[in-house]
Design a protein around this motif. Structure first.
Motif, short mmCIF file in Angstrom:
data_model
loop_
_atom_site.label_atom_id
_atom_site.label_comp_id
_atom_site.label_asym_id
_atom_site.label_seq_id
_atom_site.Cartn_x
_atom_site.Cartn_y
_atom_site.Cartn_z
N ASP A 198 0.86 -1.18 0.00
CA ASP A 198 0.00 0.00 0.00
C ASP A 198 0.90 1.23 0.00
O ASP A 198 2.02 1.18 0.51
N THR A 345 -9.33 1.22 0.83
CA THR A 345 -8.63 1.98 -0.20
C THR A 345 -7.49 1.17 -0.83
O THR A 345 -6.68 1.71 -1.56
N ASN A 346 -7.41 -0.12 -0.51
CA ASN A 346 -6.41 -0.98 -1.16
C ASN A 346 -7.01 -2.36 -1.40
O ASN A 346 -8.08 -2.70 -0.89
N GLY A 366 -13.28 1.17 -7.62
CA GLY A 366 -12.56 2.12 -8.47
C GLY A 366 -12.28 3.44 -7.79
O GLY A 366 -12.82 3.76 -6.73
N VAL A 368 -8.67 6.24 -7.51
CA VAL A 368 -7.27 6.46 -7.87
C VAL A 368 -6.48 5.19 -7.56
O VAL A 368 -6.32 4.81 -6.40
N ASP A 369 -6.01 4.53 -8.60
CA ASP A 369 -5.28 3.26 -8.47
C ASP A 369 -3.87 3.55 -7.96
O ASP A 369 -3.16 4.38 -8.50
N LYS A 370 -3.47 2.85 -6.87
CA LYS A 370 -2.14 3.07 -6.28
C LYS A 370 -1.16 1.97 -6.71
O LYS A 370 -0.32 1.54 -5.94
N ASN A 372 -2.40 -1.03 -8.09
CA ASN A 372 -3.10 -2.24 -7.64
C ASN A 372 -2.84 -3.45 -8.52
O ASN A 372 -2.81 -3.36 -9.74
N TYR A 374 -4.93 -6.78 -9.02
CA TYR A 374 -6.24 -7.33 -8.65
C TYR A 374 -6.28 -8.86 -8.67
O TYR A 374 -7.32 -9.46 -8.38
N GLY A 392 -14.95 5.66 -10.83
CA GLY A 392 -13.66 6.32 -10.94
C GLY A 392 -13.51 6.90 -12.34
O GLY A 392 -14.28 6.58 -13.24
N ASN A 395 -10.84 3.46 -15.40
CA ASN A 395 -11.30 2.11 -15.02
C ASN A 395 -10.71 1.00 -15.89
O ASN A 395 -11.12 -0.15 -15.77
N CYS A 438 -9.33 1.48 -3.93
CA CYS A 438 -8.59 2.60 -4.50
C CYS A 438 -8.79 3.84 -3.63
O CYS A 438 -9.75 3.93 -2.87
#
Length: 461
Positions: A198, A345-346, A366, A368-370, A372, A374, A392, A395, A438
């Motif tokens: 994260d 958020t993760n 969805g 802001v992707d840090k 990720n 999946y 988001g 996507n 996210c």
């Protein structure tokens, strides 16, 4: 702080002259530190590169604290004896690097405030579960009659509480960002709930650096202190096998029986510390799911170390209501249950949420992707998810990851639209789960803002 060698704290050494404290960031932690600094005799100046919220400006004006917004006056900042920076400001920012190169101490609010309290501190960190564990821990200690405050990433700032009330005990939720700014801070009891990737953008995309940041919670602990940790967590166990802490290790596990610590046997939590055994059926926990069983174990161990009665612990685990935005049941609409897990958020937090779902699920995901990945969610998505609603601006990765697994994927651009679309996909007996995996900053102010807008949209159906 108890048992602290003050000689190791150069920026708190006595002086006849007033010390100059500069605070970077005019949010909760910054304003709290300003109040405490002024109370302790510092000259205080607060600087925020952005605008400061009206409620915080009012507090600064009432307390006659000098401040600026929408700029940093470097000449004034570099005159500081000590700088407290908001956890939101990365260490790599040029201003911070320049301060460090000039030999000016840059600390976190947690570090600053801890020097002005003799309280016993329980510090809780981890990638997931820390908010729930912090609130549960506070709930148990309060029920046990302790004069306890809760702070850190939650509620009123630690510094403001030390200035205004100063409790005998504190339960602090600590992010890696806050731990990065400590020098001498040392909790009597440290809890690490788990560590999964994260915020890697803040740590040069190095998981090892992020792990090391979390373990700063134990760096100043003594043999009289305790580190409670998840013995099922690979990252934690690897670090402990290669590094030393002076604290006494107190493990918990749901996969193996332990001679010391907490474990699961026949769907019953069993703790064994200080020759004091505690037992409780997990069916009695108000918060269900494997991760919440672990949160309960960690809180129980810490409460026992602080001598809370076992009956009080059991009653508290039974009546605890949980954290807002964390698997929060909003309401049922035409037989469809809506659940707000905006704090996820993760990916790991969303894994826990999906794991808890027993009914067909429409998953809202969805933001802001840090960075990720999946793939860990794939088995749960195959088993439980009947439709995905993207919430988001970007996507593509979600669609690429799950396009061949889930029949229905719809893109939306706001909470109200997402809820209406999810409600159309869902049938009686289904669950609509907001668990974004996210950050929220593309469409919302914060995960709290996202969660509140989701709940309002559900109520408007």
């Amino acid at each position: 702080m108890k048992n602290q060698d003050k000689s190791q704290i150069p920026f708190f050494s006595p002086s006849e002259e007033k010390r100059f404290l500069v605070i970077l960031g005019g949010g909760e932690s910054g304003v709290g530190t300003a109040i405490l600094g002024k109370q302790k005799g510092y000259d205080v100046f607060l600087s925020d590169r952005g605008s400061i919220k009206e409620k915080y400006k009012k507090v600064l004006l009432q307390n006659e604290i000098e401040f600026e917004e929408n700029q940093h006056t470097e000449a004034k900042i570099f005159a500081a004896d000590v700088v407290m920076k908001s956890p939101g400001i990365p260490d790599k920012v040029k201003l911070i690097q320049d301060l460090i190169s000039k030999g000016i101490s840059v600390v976190s609010e947690i570090e600053f405030a801890s020097e002005f309290t003799e309280a016993t501190i329980v510090g809780i960190t981890g990638s997931n579960g820390k908010t729930t564990t912090t609130l549960l821990m506070h709930h148990i200690l309060k029920a046990g009659g302790l004069n306890v405050g809760v702070a850190g990433n939650i509620g009123d700032s630690f510094a403001a509480q030390v200035a205004v009330e100063d409790f005998d005990e504190y339960v602090l939720e600590l992010s890696s960002f806050q731990l990065d700014g400590i020098k001498n801070f040392s909790p009597h009891i440290a809890i690490i709930t788990n560590i999964t990737p994260d915020h890697l953008d803040r740590y040069d995309y190095s998981f090892d650096k992020y792990i090391a940041s979390k373990f700063r919670i134990t760096k100043n602990q003594t043999p009289n202190d305790f580190l409670i940790y998840d013995a099922d967590d690979e990252a934690i166990c690897n670090w402990l096998s290669q590094n030393k802490t002076k604290a006494k290790l107190v493990p918990f596990s749901i996969t193996k029986e332990l001679s010391y610590g907490a474990f699961l046997r026949n769907k019953e939590i069993i703790t064994n510390i200080n020759s004091d055994e505690f037992k409780m059926s997990i069916a009695k926990l108000t918060l269900q799911g494997k991760h919440n069983t672990k949160n309960a174990m960690a809180s129980t161990l810490a409460a026992q170390l602080l001598k809370v009665r076992k009956q009080t612990i059991a009653e508290s685990l039974e009546d605890f209501e949980g954290a807002e935005h964390r698997l929060e049941k909003v309401q049922k609409v035409n037989g469809v249950a809506f659940i707000n897990d905006s704090k996820a958020t993760n990916v790991n937090a969303t894994f826990y949420a999906l794991e808890c779902m027993d009914n067909p699920t429409v998953w809202i995901v969805g933001g802001v992707d840090k960075g990720n990945d999946y793939s860990d969610l794939m088995p749960l998505v195959r088993e439980k998810v009947k439709g995905i609603v993207c919430l988001g601006l970007e996507n593509k990765k979600i669609i690429e990851s799950f396009g061949n697994v889930v029949d229905v994927i719809v893109e939306t651009a706001g909470a109200e639209e997402a809820v209406k679309v999810a409600n159309k996909i869902a049938e009686r007996g289904d669950v609509v789960l907001l668990s974004p995996a996210c950050a929220s900053f593309d469409l919302f102010e914060s995960y709290e803002d996202r969660g509140r807008k989701f709940k309002q949209a559900v109520r408007n159906l």
